[in-house]
Design a protein around this motif. Structure first.
Motif, PDB file in Angstrom:
ATOM      1  N   UNK A   1      19.118  12.945  -2.471  1.00  7.76           N
ATOM      2  CA  UNK A   1      19.767  14.194  -2.075  1.00  7.76           C
ATOM      3  C   UNK A   1      19.125  15.381  -2.784  1.00  7.76           C
ATOM      4  N   UNK A   2      19.411  16.564  -2.258  1.00  6.68           N
ATOM      5  CA  UNK A   2      18.936  17.786  -2.883  1.00  6.68           C
ATOM      6  C   UNK A   2      18.104  18.635  -1.938  1.00  6.68           C
ATOM      7  N   UNK A   3      17.657  19.769  -2.460  1.00  9.15           N
ATOM      8  CA  UNK A   3      16.798  20.663  -1.699  1.00  9.15           C
ATOM      9  C   UNK A   3      15.349  20.246  -1.873  1.00  9.15           C
ATOM     10  N   UNK A   4      14.557  20.468  -0.840  1.00  7.38           N
ATOM     11  CA  UNK A   4      13.167  20.009  -0.867  1.00  7.38           C
ATOM     12  C   UNK A   4      12.337  20.824   0.113  1.00  7.38           C
ATOM     13  N   UNK A   5      11.040  20.672  -0.002  1.00 10.47           N
ATOM     14  CA  UNK A   5      10.139  21.210   1.014  1.00 10.47           C
ATOM     15  C   UNK A   5      10.283  20.404   2.291  1.00 10.47           C
TER      16      UNK A   5
ATOM     17  N   UNK B   1       0.191  14.756   1.144  1.00 10.41           N
ATOM     18  CA  UNK B   1      -0.741  15.875   1.257  1.00 10.41           C
ATOM     19  C   UNK B   1       0.070  17.119   1.603  1.00 10.41           C
ATOM     20  N   UNK B   2      -0.095  18.159   0.812  1.00  9.64           N
ATOM     21  CA  UNK B   2       0.700  19.371   0.971  1.00  9.64           C
ATOM     22  C   UNK B   2      -0.123  20.433   1.692  1.00  9.64           C
ATOM     23  N   UNK B   3       0.510  21.075   2.670  1.00 10.94           N
ATOM     24  CA  UNK B   3      -0.122  22.165   3.416  1.00 10.94           C
ATOM     25  C   UNK B   3       0.620  23.470   3.147  1.00 10.94           C
ATOM     26  N   UNK B   4      -0.129  24.562   3.147  1.00 10.42           N
ATOM     27  CA  UNK B   4       0.461  25.899   3.121  1.00 10.42           C
ATOM     28  C   UNK B   4       0.449  26.413   4.552  1.00 10.42           C
ATOM     29  N   UNK B   5       1.594  26.917   4.991  1.00  6.62           N
ATOM     30  CA  UNK B   5       1.726  27.375   6.372  1.00  6.62           C
ATOM     31  C   UNK B   5       2.498  28.682   6.387  1.00  6.62           C
ATOM     32  N   UNK B   6       2.506  29.315   7.537  1.00  3.51           N
ATOM     33  CA  UNK B   6       3.327  30.501   7.709  1.00  3.51           C
ATOM     34  C   UNK B   6       4.048  30.411   9.040  1.00  3.51           C
ATOM     35  N   UNK B   7       5.123  31.171   9.152  1.00  2.00           N
ATOM     36  CA  UNK B   7       5.919  31.168  10.380  1.00  2.00           C
ATOM     37  C   UNK B   7       6.669  32.479  10.456  1.00  2.00           C
ATOM     38  N   UNK B   8       7.196  32.772  11.635  1.00  2.00           N
ATOM     39  CA  UNK B   8       8.070  33.925  11.811  1.00  2.00           C
ATOM     40  C   UNK B   8       9.387  33.426  12.369  1.00  2.00           C
ATOM     41  N   UNK B   9      10.402  34.266  12.306  1.00  2.53           N
ATOM     42  CA  UNK B   9      11.718  33.840  12.754  1.00  2.53           C
ATOM     43  C   UNK B   9      12.553  33.369  11.590  1.00  2.53           C
ATOM     44  N   UNK B  10      13.650  32.705  11.896  1.00  2.97           N
ATOM     45  CA  UNK B  10      14.555  32.195  10.875  1.00  2.97           C
ATOM     46  C   UNK B  10      14.692  30.689  11.038  1.00  2.97           C
TER      47      UNK B  10
ATOM     48  N   UNK C   1       0.833  -1.189   0.000  1.00  2.00           N
ATOM     49  CA  UNK C   1       0.000   0.000   0.000  1.00  2.00           C
ATOM     50  C   UNK C   1       0.877   1.252   0.000  1.00  2.00           C
ATOM     51  N   UNK C   2       0.402   2.329  -0.600  1.00  3.00           N
ATOM     52  CA  UNK C   2       1.169   3.582  -0.571  1.00  3.00           C
ATOM     53  C   UNK C   2       1.369   4.065   0.860  1.00  3.00           C
ATOM     54  N   UNK C   3       2.455   4.791   1.049  1.00  2.00           N
ATOM     55  CA  UNK C   3       2.795   5.323   2.367  1.00  2.00           C
ATOM     56  C   UNK C   3       2.342   6.785   2.450  1.00  2.00           C
ATOM     57  N   UNK C   4       1.550   7.139   3.478  1.00  3.07           N
ATOM     58  CA  UNK C   4       1.095   8.534   3.601  1.00  3.07           C
ATOM     59  C   UNK C   4       2.206   9.454   4.092  1.00  3.07           C
ATOM     60  N   UNK C   5       2.282  10.618   3.486  1.00  2.00           N
ATOM     61  CA  UNK C   5       3.302  11.603   3.852  1.00  2.00           C
ATOM     62  C   UNK C   5       2.702  13.001   3.793  1.00  2.00           C
ATOM     63  N   UNK C   6       3.447  13.960   4.290  1.00  2.00           N
ATOM     64  CA  UNK C   6       3.040  15.375   4.222  1.00  2.00           C
ATOM     65  C   UNK C   6       4.225  16.212   3.780  1.00  2.00           C
ATOM     66  N   UNK C   7       3.956  17.291   3.099  1.00  2.00           N
ATOM     67  CA  UNK C   7       4.953  18.307   2.776  1.00  2.00           C
ATOM     68  C   UNK C   7       4.362  19.660   3.144  1.00  2.00           C
ATOM     69  N   UNK C   8       5.231  20.611   3.493  1.00  2.00           N
ATOM     70  CA  UNK C   8       4.757  21.909   3.987  1.00  2.00           C
ATOM     71  C   UNK C   8       5.415  23.046   3.221  1.00  2.00           C
ATOM     72  N   UNK C   9       4.590  23.884   2.619  1.00  6.26           N
ATOM     73  CA  UNK C   9       5.063  25.118   1.985  1.00  6.26           C
ATOM     74  C   UNK C   9       4.974  26.211   3.042  1.00  6.26           C
ATOM     75  N   UNK C  10       6.115  26.584   3.603  1.00  7.03           N
ATOM     76  CA  UNK C  10       6.150  27.566   4.691  1.00  7.03           C
ATOM     77  C   UNK C  10       6.459  28.944   4.114  1.00  7.03           C
TER      78      UNK C  10
END
Length: 235
Positions: A35-39, A89-98, A5-14
């Motif tokens: 390897x590489x850059x990713x969400x 499942x991709x979420x849009x989020x926001x944050x402050x700080x670095x 079965x597929x494996x459930x995952x999440x990614x976050x656009x911050x």
């Protein structure tokens, strides 16, 4: 024959606003293959909701406490992950700080759309292409600003019973964010109050004035003691 079965995952656009006022997206450089850059993102653990997994993965990989704005899209191409079939499942989020890299992340950074001109792992280039198209058509979904984030903190504090008091002032908003994060790990809530611009040498190298770090009056002495332990190595 055992079924797979597929494996459930999440990614976050911050979405995050840098001290110089530019808005960007948080990306991490992966420690592990591929390897590489990713969400920021990862697998959903047993007993977690998708939302809980997204917040946890964002915290573990970027050290940021995110606020989820909305669920974006779900990506299920069997070839999106070269290791196995995942559904993210991709979420849009926001944050402050670095952001600060942790867990499976080697590095973390904030990039504008124009700066993301390098290959991304998985199908994250497609995800961001979809996101930027969506953002262009939906500018009404408010992007984060330092003022709105600080106002939320102020509103949570019972001002009449627990007044705020000044702890210290610094000349770098980035340093103020690091101190706020440092004190927060010890249970002390901080608020950054504007930038005080002086008539002589009014701006720092990053174009900002002096930032006031505020804490609850009852936490002042504890915060001062902790601040004595603070050093640039805590960044």
């Amino acid at each position: 024959m055992e079924k797979k079965y597929p494996i459930p995952a999440v990614d976050v656009i911050i979405e995050l606003t840098l001290p110089d006022g530019r808005s960007g997206i948080v990306l991490i450089e992966r420690k592990n293959p591929p390897a590489g850059w990713a969400l920021p993102g990862g697998f959903v653990e047993y007993g977690e909701t998708l939302e809980q997994a997204a917040i946890r993965e964002a915290r573990e990989e970027t050290s940021l406490e995110v606020e989820l704005l909305q669920q974006f899209h779900t990506y299920s191409d069997p070839g999106r992950d070269p290791r196995f079939h995942t559904i993210s499942t991709v979420f849009i989020a926001r944050a402050s700080g670095l952001p600060e890299a942790a867990d499976d992340a080697r590095k973390a950074g904030v990039f504008t759309r124009e700066e993301i001109n390098f290959p991304l792992a998985f199908d994250h280039a497609q995800i961001l292409e979809d996101y930027f198209s969506w953002r262009k058509e939906h500018p009404e979904v408010e992007k984060p600003t330092e003022a709105t984030e600080n106002q939320k903190l102020i509103e949570k504090i019972p001002q009449q019973d627990e007044p705020l008091t000044e702890l210290t002032r610094v000349w770098s908003l980035a340093e103020a964010e690091v101190i706020k994060s440092f004190l927060g790990t010890h249970g002390i809530m901080c608020v950054l109050k504007g930038q005080v611009v002086h008539s002589i040498y009014p701006f720092t190298m990053d174009g900002l004035g002096e930032t006031i770090i505020m804490v609850l009056a009852k936490d002042l002495e504890k915060a001062r003691r902790l601040l004595e332990e603070y050093s640039p190595s805590d960044k």
